[in-house]
Structure formats: C-alpha cells, structure tokens
Scaffold this motif. Structure first.
Motif, short mmCIF file in Angstrom:
data_model
loop_
_atom_site.label_atom_id
_atom_site.label_comp_id
_atom_site.label_asym_id
_atom_site.label_seq_id
_atom_site.Cartn_x
_atom_site.Cartn_y
_atom_site.Cartn_z
N GLN A 172 -3.16 56.71 42.88
CA GLN A 172 -4.00 55.78 43.61
C GLN A 172 -3.19 54.86 44.52
OE1 GLN A 172 -5.95 52.60 41.39
NE2 GLN A 172 -4.55 52.93 39.65
N TYR A 173 -1.85 54.81 44.31
CA TYR A 173 -1.00 53.97 45.16
C TYR A 173 -0.13 54.79 46.11
CZ TYR A 173 -2.41 50.28 41.98
OH TYR A 173 -3.15 49.40 41.25
N ALA A 174 -0.46 56.06 46.26
CA ALA A 174 0.30 56.89 47.20
C ALA A 174 0.12 56.40 48.63
CB ALA A 174 -0.13 58.35 47.08
N ASN A 175 -1.05 55.85 48.95
CA ASN A 175 -1.33 55.34 50.29
C ASN A 175 -2.01 53.98 50.26
OD1 ASN A 175 -1.89 58.65 50.58
ND2 ASN A 175 -0.58 57.74 52.15
N ALA A 176 -1.70 53.19 49.23
CA ALA A 176 -2.31 51.87 49.10
C ALA A 176 -1.29 50.88 48.55
CB ALA A 176 -3.53 51.94 48.18
N PHE A 177 -1.42 49.61 48.96
CA PHE A 177 -0.55 48.56 48.46
C PHE A 177 -1.07 48.05 47.13
CE2 PHE A 177 0.39 48.41 53.00
CZ PHE A 177 1.77 48.23 53.01
N ARG A 178 -0.13 47.64 46.28
CA ARG A 178 -0.50 46.99 45.03
C ARG A 178 -0.78 45.51 45.29
NH1 ARG A 178 3.46 50.80 43.52
NH2 ARG A 178 2.85 52.14 41.76
N SER A 179 -1.41 44.86 44.32
CA SER A 179 -1.79 43.46 44.49
C SER A 179 -0.59 42.54 44.61
CB SER A 179 -2.66 43.01 43.31
OG SER A 179 -1.95 43.15 42.09
N TYR A 180 0.56 42.91 44.02
CA TYR A 180 1.74 42.06 44.06
C TYR A 180 2.71 42.43 45.18
CZ TYR A 180 3.45 46.03 41.28
OH TYR A 180 3.76 47.29 40.83
N GLU A 181 2.32 43.34 46.05
CA GLU A 181 3.18 43.72 47.18
C GLU A 181 2.83 42.91 48.42
OE1 GLU A 181 4.40 48.28 46.07
OE2 GLU A 181 2.49 47.95 47.10
N ASN A 182 3.86 42.47 49.12
CA ASN A 182 3.69 41.58 50.27
C ASN A 182 3.36 42.38 51.53
OD1 ASN A 182 4.37 39.16 48.86
ND2 ASN A 182 6.54 39.75 48.97
N ARG A 183 2.37 41.90 52.27
CA ARG A 183 1.99 42.53 53.53
C ARG A 183 2.61 41.83 54.74
NH1 ARG A 183 -2.82 45.47 52.85
NH2 ARG A 183 -2.43 46.24 54.96
N TRP A 184 2.80 40.51 54.65
CA TRP A 184 3.40 39.78 55.77
C TRP A 184 4.88 40.12 55.88
CZ3 TRP A 184 0.52 37.80 59.36
CH2 TRP A 184 -0.76 37.32 59.04
N GLU A 185 5.35 40.24 57.10
CA GLU A 185 6.73 40.65 57.38
C GLU A 185 7.38 39.62 58.31
OE1 GLU A 185 8.73 42.77 56.30
OE2 GLU A 185 9.84 43.86 57.82
N TYR A 186 8.60 39.22 58.00
CA TYR A 186 9.34 38.30 58.88
C TYR A 186 10.82 38.41 58.54
CZ TYR A 186 9.07 35.45 54.63
OH TYR A 186 9.15 35.03 53.33
N GLY A 187 11.66 38.00 59.50
CA GLY A 187 13.08 38.09 59.24
C GLY A 187 13.92 37.88 60.47
N LEU A 188 15.12 38.41 60.42
CA LEU A 188 16.13 38.21 61.46
C LEU A 188 16.39 39.52 62.20
CD1 LEU A 188 18.38 36.25 62.61
CD2 LEU A 188 19.90 37.27 60.91
N GLN A 189 16.56 39.43 63.51
CA GLN A 189 16.95 40.57 64.33
C GLN A 189 18.16 40.19 65.18
OE1 GLN A 189 13.92 42.32 66.77
NE2 GLN A 189 12.62 42.91 65.05
N GLY A 190 19.01 41.16 65.43
CA GLY A 190 20.15 40.92 66.29
C GLY A 190 20.85 42.22 66.61
N GLY A 191 21.55 42.25 67.73
CA GLY A 191 22.25 43.47 68.10
C GLY A 191 22.89 43.35 69.46
N ALA A 192 23.30 44.48 69.99
CA ALA A 192 24.00 44.52 71.27
C ALA A 192 23.60 45.78 72.03
CB ALA A 192 25.52 44.48 71.06
N GLY A 193 23.88 45.78 73.32
CA GLY A 193 23.55 46.93 74.13
C GLY A 193 24.12 46.80 75.53
#
Length: 276
Positions: A172-193
């Motif tokens: 039942q969780y093959a394609n579904a989130f559990r109640s204790y799993e976080n949906r919001w995403e945030y963080g740090l990005q950085g790199g070069a090019g």
C-alpha cells in the motif's frame, strides 16, 4: 539692407549646417567602441530553459551501508537571471530565480556475500518527484566568447509523488507517502559552470549540488532512543539555452540617445537655452 539680410541668412545657414554635421559625426561615433577598448558589460536580464540528469542518494542516521547512486533523468528548469554591478562598478554579480521539476531518491546494493540489502521501511529503492523554486546568487567572470559561473543559494519545494520497491515493502506504500514522511522540501544549492555566448543566445553547462535539509521521514518516529533521519543529497548536471532580453555589452539605445541629447543641448540643465 537687402544685401545685409541676405548675408546674415547665409551666415546662419552655414553655422547651422556645420553644427548639424558635427552632431551627426559625434552621434555616429557613439555606436562603435573605440578600437582596442574593452566592451562595457551592461546590467542585463535573460531567461533560459535547462535540462539535466540527477545523481541521487541520501545521508542517513543511523548510517547505512552499500548505498547506490540512482540516475534520475528529466530534470527541467526555467530560470530568470538579472545581472547587476557589485558596488555599482564591478560587473560580475547576478541573481537567478526559477522553477524546476526533478527527482530525488535512494537505493541499496545487495551484499555479495549474504545476498541481503539494507532498506528504508522495507523499500530497497525509491524515486521521489519534486517541484521546487530555487533562488541563487551568481558570480561570473566574462571573456570572449564565454564566461565562468559560480552559484550558491537556497530552494524550497514539494515532494509530489513517490515510487518505491522491495521484497519487504508493504504494497500500500509502493506509491503513497506514510503519515510520518515529510512532503515539504527545502535546502541548499550550489555549483559551478561555464557558458558560451553568441549574443543574444547563451549556452550554459552547470554542475549543481542539491542538499536537502528536510528529512524524508520525521525523526524518532520508530524509536525514542535514536535520532533517525534520511536527507536527500543530489548532484545535477544540466545544459541550458538562455536568451538575453536586454543588451549584454556595449552602449545601449538609451545610453546613445542620452549622449546624443547631451551633444545637442549640453549636459547642463540650462544649456538648451530654455532657462528651465
């Protein structure tokens, strides 16, 4: 009297013609940069579309062994870049805002001796679809016909869907989130090019590190004794096509008009003779 008026008219016409010739010559000379002079880099804006591949993994506590990087194609982003001058003088600063769609995930390799694999709640592999909004500061050094770039900033987003597999996974969780799993995403990005510039088009090549500060699951959901987390960590390689919306280098149309007006009327407010 008639001879005097005729002479006066010829004198005025001659002076006006000379002035017009001088203005025409000077305005034309504004268009081209003097030979050997470095081209002026303007404060300009551009919009671009990027496509890339993500190499995804996670950082765990307690630590897990035999982690395997997952290759996630179809990273797509649209970015808007505004270049400005640092301290109103140094043309090497930019602000990059955008929207992106990509993937993060996890995987484990089986132990060759035991044939077993570690997992996260029964899942040995997982792919998470993410929508995000990055905001990056950029430092760039331009040369002909390209530039080198370094980016750093933050992002926020939403984990839209998940797909995972494993022999011990609850179906039942093959394609579904559990109640204790976080949906919001945030963080740090950085790199070069680096970029190749063929005004008004630029081709950008970037390598980006995306480090999430939002654990996949809430800490301590399964134990009161251990701080548990799983932070996504991704490397993204991308190529993009960007279009300059304003002039990148040299004198702009606005600057040419201003300088032409100064040649005719002078730079002083009263030079036009209006007294205003």
């Amino acid at each position: 009297m008639r001879r005097f008026l005729t002479l006066l008219l010829l004198t005025v016409l001659s002076a006006a013609g000379a002035r017009a010739q001088e203005v025409t010559y000077n305005v034309d000379s504004l268009v081209a940069e003097p030979p050997g002079k470095k081209a002026l880099i303007n404060d300009y804006v551009m919009i671009g579309v990027n496509y890339g591949v993500s190499f995804s993994n996670m950082y765990y506590s307690p630590s897990k062994h035999n982690r395997a990087w997952q290759v996630m194609p179809n990273y797509v982003s649209v970015t808007f870049t505004k270049y400005s001058k640092m301290f109103d003088n140094i043309p090497m600063f930019g602000l990059v805002l955008g929207v992106a769609h990509g993937y993060e995930g996890f995987g484990f390799k089986r132990d060759p001796e035991t044939g077993r694999s570690q997992d996260i709640d029964g899942a040995e592999q997982g792919t998470i679809e993410v929508f995000e909004i990055p905001a990056l500061a950029q430092i760039h050094v331009d040369f002909h016909p390209g530039k080198i770039m370094a980016n750093v900033g933050v992002y926020g987003g939403w984990r839209n869907s998940i797909s995972r597999s494993g022999p011990n996974l609850d179906p039942q969780y093959a394609n579904a989130f559990r109640s204790y799993e976080n949906r919001w995403e945030y963080g740090l990005q950085g790199g070069a090019g680096f970029a190749l510039m063929f005004d008004p088009v630029e081709i950008h090549f970037n390598a980006l590190l995306r480090w999430s500060w939002s654990s996949l699951y809430a800490p301590d959901y399964a134990s009161p004794y251990y701080y548990r987390y799983a932070y996504p960590l991704d490397i993204i390689a991308s190529v993009g096509v960007h279009f300059q919306l304003t002039k990148r280098s040299g004198k702009t149309t606005k600057a040419l008009r201003r300088q032409a007006k100064e040649l005719v009327y002078g730079s002083h407010p009263d030079a036009s003779g209006t007294g205003r």
